[in-house]
Write a protein that holds these residues in place. Structure first.
Motif, PDB file in Angstrom:
ATOM      1  N   GLU A 176     -31.282 -74.050 -84.236  1.00  0.00           N
ATOM      2  CA  GLU A 176     -31.049 -74.745 -82.962  1.00  0.00           C
ATOM      3  C   GLU A 176     -29.825 -74.175 -82.244  1.00  0.00           C
ATOM      4  O   GLU A 176     -29.366 -74.717 -81.241  1.00  0.00           O
ATOM      5  CB  GLU A 176     -30.865 -76.252 -83.193  1.00  0.00           C
ATOM      6  CG  GLU A 176     -32.168 -76.972 -83.513  1.00  0.00           C
ATOM      7  CD  GLU A 176     -32.014 -78.501 -83.482  1.00  0.00           C
ATOM      8  OE1 GLU A 176     -30.958 -79.010 -83.073  1.00  0.00           O
ATOM      9  OE2 GLU A 176     -32.982 -79.181 -83.881  1.00  0.00           O
ATOM     10  N   LYS A 217     -38.217 -73.280 -78.178  1.00  0.00           N
ATOM     11  CA  LYS A 217     -37.235 -73.785 -79.154  1.00  0.00           C
ATOM     12  C   LYS A 217     -35.819 -73.645 -78.608  1.00  0.00           C
ATOM     13  O   LYS A 217     -34.991 -74.533 -78.737  1.00  0.00           O
ATOM     14  CB  LYS A 217     -37.326 -72.991 -80.463  1.00  0.00           C
ATOM     15  CG  LYS A 217     -38.488 -73.362 -81.354  1.00  0.00           C
ATOM     16  CD  LYS A 217     -38.444 -72.487 -82.604  1.00  0.00           C
ATOM     17  CE  LYS A 217     -39.568 -72.809 -83.576  1.00  0.00           C
ATOM     18  NZ  LYS A 217     -39.476 -71.995 -84.792  1.00  0.00           N
ATOM     19  N   LEU A 253     -43.974 -74.834 -83.993  1.00  0.00           N
ATOM     20  CA  LEU A 253     -43.254 -75.370 -82.837  1.00  0.00           C
ATOM     21  C   LEU A 253     -43.297 -76.901 -82.837  1.00  0.00           C
ATOM     22  O   LEU A 253     -42.295 -77.568 -82.558  1.00  0.00           O
ATOM     23  CB  LEU A 253     -43.866 -74.824 -81.545  1.00  0.00           C
ATOM     24  CG  LEU A 253     -43.235 -75.317 -80.244  1.00  0.00           C
ATOM     25  CD1 LEU A 253     -41.779 -74.897 -80.155  1.00  0.00           C
ATOM     26  CD2 LEU A 253     -44.002 -74.774 -79.034  1.00  0.00           C
ATOM     27  N   PHE A 299     -40.813 -78.159 -85.225  1.00  0.00           N
ATOM     28  CA  PHE A 299     -39.456 -77.967 -84.686  1.00  0.00           C
ATOM     29  C   PHE A 299     -39.135 -79.062 -83.659  1.00  0.00           C
ATOM     30  O   PHE A 299     -38.075 -79.681 -83.709  1.00  0.00           O
ATOM     31  CB  PHE A 299     -39.351 -76.579 -84.035  1.00  0.00           C
ATOM     32  CG  PHE A 299     -38.010 -76.303 -83.405  1.00  0.00           C
ATOM     33  CD1 PHE A 299     -36.987 -75.752 -84.147  1.00  0.00           C
ATOM     34  CD2 PHE A 299     -37.771 -76.605 -82.065  1.00  0.00           C
ATOM     35  CE1 PHE A 299     -35.740 -75.507 -83.583  1.00  0.00           C
ATOM     36  CE2 PHE A 299     -36.538 -76.366 -81.490  1.00  0.00           C
ATOM     37  CZ  PHE A 299     -35.519 -75.809 -82.251  1.00  0.00           C
TER      38      PHE A 299
END
Length: 540
Positions: free
Chosen positions: A264, A473, A496, A499
Motif C-alpha cells: 500500500e 491498487k 485486486l 486487496f
C-alpha cells in the motif's frame, strides 16, 4: 477524480555519477561512457563501473584487493578488470572488509576482496585478489539478487531459494549454529517451502521477503533490528509476527536498522535509532515495526545501506526524502530534498559517500527501438490507421497493432479501412489502450483504469490487466475503495478484489461513511458484511 498514476515496468532514467567524489578522478568523456556503477569502501574510495562497450573498470584505494586486479596497489587511474571481460553485471553488493559479491546476467556469482571470515564462499580464508566464480551448491542455480553484511553474504536464486555464507558469530548465516560458513549453504528452517522475492543484510543480520509478503529475519539483534520485539540473536529464520496482515514488497537494511515497504506504499522501520535513522521523530531504538510518516503520497522506493545510518524514500509523485545521519547531522523525521532519486541522497549526504545499489545510467542521446515507437504513437504524419472515438481521432500503425495485439491481428487482417469507429469504450480508455501497445505502460487515474480493466478483460490482454490492477491498487483511497472493490468483483480480478477488501477492512470506519458505501449494490453489501465479520472486523 484522483491524479493520474504512472505504472511502468521499465527502469527509470538515472543520474549524474559525477556527484560521488571518487568520480572526480574521471574525465568528462569517461563519465559519459558509464552505464553502471557502484561506489563502495570504508571511505567511499573504491568504485567499479561498466561502460557502453560492456567493459568493466575499477578505481581507488584497493583495500584487501577489493578491486579484483590481482594485487593490493591503489590506482588513481581507471584500470580494466579483464578477468570479468565479456560478463554483464546484473547486481552487486559489498561488505565492510570490503568484499564484493557480483551476479552476472547469466546468474553466475563472482566474489573477491576481504575473506578473513570466509565471506567469499570459496572454502578458504585467504583474501581474494581476483574474482572467483562461486559454484559450490549453486552450479545449476541462477542467482538474481545478492546482498552483503559486514562479513557475510546472501544470494537469491530465480526459484526463490536463499544461500548464505561467511561470518556467523550472531547466527547471520541462518544455519542454527555460530560457526562460520565457508561455502554457500541453503537457508532452510521455516523458509524451506517458501519462495523468497527480496533479500537484504544489515551489518550482522539477514532479512528476506517471501512472495506472500511476510518477512523472515535472522542474525544479530542487539539493537532490535530483527523487529521481533526482543534483543536476542536469532540463529535461524523467524517470521516477524508484528507485520501480520501487512504485505511487504521490499526490505532495506542500514548498519543496524531496517526499513520495509508495503504493497500500500507505506514504510515501517525498526532497530537502531541513535541518528534518527528510523524517522520516528526521536532517537529511541525500536524492536517492533513502527510506521514512518513520510507524506500523504504513496512511497514507491526505500533505500538504506549497511555502511551508513542514512535512510531515503521516493514517493509516487517523485519526491525524495531523507532522514538519519545526513552529513553529520541527525535528521529524526523524513526531510524533503530537491533530489529526483534516492541515489543522490547517498552521494551528497551519506558518510561515507557510497551507493546503496548498483546504479544504472541510461544514455540520453540514443533512441532505442522502444523509445522510437513511443514517439510514433498518435502521430498523424506516419500513421496509416485512424480511430474515431467520442468524436476524437487517435492515429496508429496497422503493422504495430498486429504485432502487439492478438485482437488486431485478426480484426485488421482483411480490413482495408483507414478509419475505424469505436463506440464500445470511452476516448480516454481506448487511447490509453493504444498507447500501452506502443509504450508498455499506462498513465491513468484509478477510475479510468477500471474502464481499461474492462477492455483488457474483453481483449484478453493479461499483462495490461495486471498493470490496471497495479494502478488501481496504487490509487485506492477511502472515497473510491467501494467503487474499486465492485469493479474488481465485476471483472473477476481476484487478487485486486482481495486487496480492495483488505483496504476497506483496514479503513472500515471511514469507508462505511462514504457515499460509495451508501449506494453499494445489495448482493455485494451482503457478501461484504459476511466476509468482513469472518475477518473479525466487527470484534471489539
Amino acid at each position: 477524480m484522483a491524479d493520474p498514476v504512472q505504472a511502468t515496468l521499465s527502469s527509470l532514467k538515472m543520474l549524474d555519477v559525477g556527484k560521488w567524489p571518487i568520480f572526480s578522478l574521471c574525465s568528462e568523456e569517461e563519465l559519459q561512457l558509464i552505464r553502471q556503477a557502484c561506489v563502495f569502501g570504508s571511505a567511499g574510495n573504491e568504485v567499479l563501473y561498466t561502460t557502453v562497450n560492456d567493459e568493466i573498470f575499477v578505481l581507488g584505494t584497493n583495500c584487501c584487493g577489493c578491486l579484483g586486479l590481482g594485487d593490493i596497489q591503489s590506482t588513481i587511474e581507471p584500470r580494466r578488470l579483464d578477468s570479468l571481460s565479456g560478463k554483464k553485471i546484473a547486481c552487486l553488493s559489498y561488505g565492510s572488509g570490503p568484499h564484493v559479491v557480483l551476479a552476472t546476467t547469466e546468474g553466475e556469482v563472482f566474489t573477491w576482496g576481504h575473506n578473513a571470515y570466509s565471506q567469499l564462499g570459496n572454502g578458504t580464508t585467504n583474501h581474494g585478489l581476483v574474482p572467483c566464480h562461486i559454484s559450490t551448491n549453486l552450479s545449476n542455480k541462477q542467482v538474481i539478487e545478492v546482498a552483503c553484511g559486514s562479513y557475510h553474504s546472501l544470494v537469491l536464486t530465480s526459484d526463490g531459494e536463499v544461500f548464505a555464507w561467511g561470518y556467523n558469530n550472531s547466527g547471520q548465516v541462518g544455519s542454527g549454529s555460530t560457526a562460520n560458513q565457508p561455502i554457500p549453504r541453503r537457508v532452510t528452517g521455516c523458509l524451506q517451502s517458501k519462495a523468497v522475492v527480496n533479500i537484504a543484510c544489515g551489518q550482522m543480520c539477514s532479512m528476506v521477503v517471501v512472495d506472500t509478503g511476510e518477512v523472515y529475519v535472522w542474525g544479530y539483534n542487539g539493537n532490535g533490528q530483527l523487529g521481533l520485539g526482543s534483543s536476542g540473536n536469532q540463529p535461524t529464520p523467524c517470521r516477524i509476527a508484528a507485520l501480520q496482515g501487512i504485505r511487504v514488497q521490499r526490505v532495506a537494511c542500514g548498519y543496524a536498522h531496517t526499513l520495509v515497504l508495503t504493497d500500500e506504499g507505506q514504510v515501517y522501520a525498526w532497530g537502531a535509532n541513535s541518528f534518527g535513522q528510523l524517522g520516528t521523530g526521536n532517537k529511541s531504538n525500536q524492536s517492533y515495526p513502527t510506521p514512518v510518516v513520510v507524506e500523504k503520497d504513496r512511497i514507491i522506493e526505500i533505500a538504506a545501506c549497511h555502511s551508513a545510518h542514512t535512510s531515503a524514500a521516493k514517493t509516487q509523485g517523485g519526491h525524495v526524502y531523507m532522514w538519519g545521519q545526513c552529513r553529520g547531522q541527525s535528521v529524526v523525521l523524513p526531510h524533503l530534498t530537491h533530489f529526483s532519486c534516492t541515489d543522490d541522497v547517498f552521494a551528497c549526504f551519506a558518510t561515507p559517500p557510497v551507493m546503496w545499489r548498483l546504479l544504472s545510467v541510461e544514455p540520453d542521446d540514443h533512441l532505442t527501438v522502444a523509445e522510437s515507437l513511443k514517439r510514433e504513437f498518435d502521430n498523424p504524419d506516419t500513421a496509416d490507421l485512424t480511430f474515431l472515438v467520442d468524436g476524437k481521432y487517435i492515429y496508429a500503425h496497422k503493422v504495430l497493432l498486429k504485432i502487439r495485439c492478438e485482437h488486431f491481428r485478426s480484426s485488421l487482417e482483411d480490413n482495408e479501412d483507414d478509419i475505424v469507429e469505436m463506440s464500445e469504450f470511452s476516448y480516454p480508455v481506448y487511447r490509453a489502450f493504444l498507447e500501452y501497445l506502443y509504450t508498455d505502460s499506462i498513465s491513468l487515474s484509478p477510475e479510468e483504469a477500471v474502464g481499461l480493466l474492462d477492455l483488457a478483460t474483453f481483449y484478453r490482454e493479461n499483462r495490461l490487466k495486471k498493470l490496471c490492477q497495479q494502478t488501481i491498487k496504487q490509487g485506492i483511497c477511502e472515497e473510491n475503495a467501494i467503487a474499486l472493490l465492485s469493479a474488481a468483483v465485476k471483472y473477476d480480478a481476484q487478487d485486486l478484489e482481495e486487496f480492495c477488501f483488505r483496504f476497506c477492512i483496514n479503513h472500515l470506519t471511514v469507508v462505511t461513511q462514504t457515499s460509495g458505501f451508501a449506494e453499494m449494490d445489495h448482493d455485494l453489501l451482503k457478501n461484504f458484511i459476511s466476509k468482513a465479520s469472518r475477518a473479525g472486523a466487527f470484534k471489539n
